[in-house]
Design an enzyme around this catalytic site. Structure first.
Site, PDB file in Angstrom:
ATOM      1  CB  SER A  23      48.241  45.125  32.638  1.00 35.84           C
ATOM      2  OG  SER A  23      46.861  44.984  32.816  1.00 35.84           O
ATOM      3  CG  HIS A  70      41.007  48.551  30.648  1.00 36.13           C
ATOM      4  ND1 HIS A  70      40.981  48.331  31.993  1.00 36.13           N
ATOM      5  CD2 HIS A  70      40.718  47.356  30.072  1.00 36.13           C
ATOM      6  CE1 HIS A  70      40.659  47.068  32.219  1.00 36.13           C
ATOM      7  NE2 HIS A  70      40.503  46.452  31.078  1.00 36.13           N
ATOM      8  CE  LYS A 104      50.193  33.923  36.953  1.00 36.38           C
ATOM      9  NZ  LYS A 104      51.461  33.796  36.230  1.00 36.38           N
ATOM     10  CG  ASP A 105      43.408  37.162  37.726  1.00 34.14           C
ATOM     11  OD1 ASP A 105      44.518  37.235  38.279  1.00 34.14           O
ATOM     12  OD2 ASP A 105      43.013  37.994  36.895  1.00 34.14           O
ATOM     13  CD  GLU A 157      40.127  45.295  64.041  1.00 36.02           C
ATOM     14  OE1 GLU A 157      40.511  44.994  65.193  1.00 36.02           O
ATOM     15  OE2 GLU A 157      39.565  44.500  63.286  1.00 36.02           O
TER      16      GLU A 157
END
Lengths: 424, 189
Positions: free
Chosen positions: A223, A219, A247-248, A291
């Site tokens: 972004s 912040h 959108k998220d 894994e």
């Protein structure tokens, strides 16, 4: 950073006003992920994965706390208590499958998030700190995932614990005492299981703390965006809410479709059947691999089959494996190009998509393949290319590359693109 | 072509009758997400309820053949004490002499026991006040002012039919569901 044109939090409800004076938590949320955070208007779906990673962390913490209510971290009963969760506890099977597949989902999301960083050079100034904290989160995730995999105390759990702590045994002089100290014994047993449980419970909260720092650091400059051009004016941004919450939200729904398909329809697809056999210190499974999310690094570990000068192969492999991640810490300084986005860096873009991506795909495949020829030779080639990408190709390309002209602003880039679309 | 696009947008976003298409999408999306979130909460909450293995432990058999009048045994039912007591003639008479209407939780001795086995008093050994184990079932323990059970935690006195007579407990000792599988065996639960 709060741009001068950011919306200001103005509570109208008397209760919210009272709250804002005493503890401005709603104001904090408003400025962090609400309408008070201006975000570049041109973010594409690559930018969904940060929020998705945060969501995965929440899934893991919630299901993990629930599993810990039913699990017993004792070598005598750990395996049985896992089966107790699967058979007796209400919805226990769902909690465990959600947690195990949640770990895989978390790694898919985080690998994509990191790759977004490579593709758009998100690590460049002024966002180096966000990147460095991100690498720390990734390392913590690897440690947490490894220790979590030990807890069911099946065959793969036990031998995973033995092999991974064995890595520390490669360190000269202190290696063997260090391994014994880590395990609290000469082989994994109750002491190791208990401490792994304790740390597996603790580390997610450490990750959460570093995630908060990661977002805090984000912040400050705000972004990044697909053009790599910094925000210059109000028309370059839209408020996070409702534009990116929506959108998220869509991205989250798409993610949940895939994730729940795994949880409910193929919960063991990414696991190993051998882990449903209780741990047996006297017999190693024939084909032991970690894994899937550790495979690239496991391939690099196994690529070193030869002593180099006076350094033994075992130590070289371990060093290379750790170096493969530690090299990310230096990316902001290895890449000296003034341009961020690979969109305007044609040469780097080619090297990423046609060099680095096939190399990673190969490492993913080879890490899960048996330790025999020809896989070992390919691992060696891929490992060499992996390091060459970061230490040779990236610095040279960033110096010699002729970049494409950048748009003046995000707004210009968006309008130019829409203009092209209208012309078609 | 450009005009057509604009027209479509106008229809798509248009507010015929004051309701926009977007309002519908918003309400539908939030409702769908809300229902999904609530549905997800159900397993997260119900996982804390007793698991199948706990529920499977829910019946106990007690052999009552060796219990002499005046004697009691403590068995375990659902991880809690169960009092099985064979009353003496005197205790039965004392229990039946009480005016049921005057009791806090009015029950006769017959209602506290099974027909044909009025001398077998089978109750939970859990005080109905706050869950301590009352005294009186073990040899030599205090039986309280009414000769039944006495809870030492907060001073509840139960009589020879396990009825609350004095103290803070709200109800008589609980009589669990049970049946006689033979003359000498009781299956509780």
């Amino acid at each position: 950073m709060s741009f001068p044109w950011a919306n200001h939090y103005q509570p109208t409800n008397p209760l919210m006003k009272w709250m804002d004076e005493k503890l401005p938590l709603p104001r904090f949320v408003y400025n962090a992920i609400g309408a008070g955070y201006p975000v570049p208007r041109n973010l594409n779906y690559w930018w969904n994965f940060g929020v998705l990673a945060g969501f995965c962390l929440m899934i893991q913490i919630v299901t993990g706390i629930i599993l810990a209510m039913h699990y017993a971290p004792n070598a005598l009963v750990a395996f049985d208590s896992t089966e107790h969760i699967m058979r007796d506890v209400n919805w226990g099977w769902m909690m465990r499958y959600a947690h195990a597949n949640g770990a895989s989902a978390f790694f898919v999301v985080v690998y994509t998030h990191i790759f977004r960083g490579f593709l758009f050079s998100s690590y460049k100034a002024p966002r180096e700190m966000i990147w460095l904290l991100g690498v720390v989160i990734f390392l913590l995730m690897m440690a947490t995932a490894f220790m979590g995999y030990v807890l069911p105390w099946g065959q793969m759990s036990f031998w995973g614990a033995k092999v991974i702590t064995g890595l520390f045994g490669a360190i000269p002089l202190v290696g063997e005492p260090l391994q014994v100290w880590l395990l609290g014994g000469f082989a994994p047993d109750n002491a190791a299981l208990n401490r792994f449980f304790s740390l597996h419970f603790l580390l997610p909260f450490v990750i959460l703390g570093v995630v908060i720092l990661h977002i805090w650091a984000l912040h400050i400059p705000g972004s990044s965006n697909p053009t790599g051009v910094e925000v210059k004016q109000e028309s370059d941004t839209v408020p996070f809410h409702p534009y990116y919450t929506a959108k998220d939200g869509f991205g989250l729904a798409a993610f949940l479709v895939i994730y729940t398909a795994f949880v409910f329809f193929m919960p063991n697809a990414l696991g190993h059947p051998d882990n449903y056999i209780p741990a047996n210190p006297l017999s190693t499974p024939a084909h032991i691999v970690p894994e899937w999310y550790f495979w690239p690094f496991y391939a690099i570990l196994r690529a070193f089959t030869f002593d180099f000068f006076f350094v033994p192969a075992k130590l070289l492999g371990v060093l290379a494996m750790f170096a493969a991640i530690l090299v990310w810490f230096f990316l902001p300084w290895l890449d000296t190009s003034p341009v961020r986005s690979a969109r305007y860096r044609p040469l780097l873009r080619k090297f990423i998509w046609f060099g680095f991506v096939p190399c990673m795909a190969a490492l993913f495949y080879l890490g899960g393949a048996p330790a025999e020829e020809p896989y070992v030779m390919f691992s060696q080639l891929a490992a060499a290319y992996y390091f060459a990408h970061f230490l040779i190709i990236l610095p040279i390309v960033s110096m010699i590359e002729k970049t494409k002209p950048l748009p003046n602003s995000i707004t210009d880039a968006v309008l130019a693109k829409n203009g092209e679309a209208a012309a078609e | 072509m450009a005009e057509a696009t604009i027209d479509n947008t106008a229809v798509a976003d248009g507010d015929e009758g004051g309701v926009r298409r977007r309002d519908f999408i918003e309400i539908a999306a939030v409702s769908f997400g809300g229902v999904g979130a609530l549905a997800t909460l159900y397993p997260l909450i119900s996982q804390m309820a007793p698991s199948k293995d706990v529920l499977a432990e829910s019946s106990t058999e007690v052999d009552i053949s060796a219990i002499q009048p005046g004697q009691a045994v403590k068995a375990v039912f659902r991880k809690q004490p169960l009092f099985v007591r064979r009353l003496t003639e005197k205790e039965i008479a004392a229990a039946n002499a009480v005016d049921v209407g005057s009791l806090r939780d009015p029950k006769t001795l017959a209602e506290m026991t099974k027909e044909g086995h009025e001398d077998m008093l089978i109750t939970m050994g859990v005080c109905t006040h706050l869950g301590c184990v009352p005294l009186g079932a073990g040899e030599g323990e205090v039986k309280g002012e009414f000769g039944g059970y006495f809870c030492p935690c907060h001073g509840s006195h139960y009589d020879t039919a396990a009825r609350i007579r004095k103290g803070p407990a709200p109800t008589n000792l609980e009589v669990p569901e049970y049946e006689y599988t033979s003359d000498t065996t009781v299956k509780v639960g």
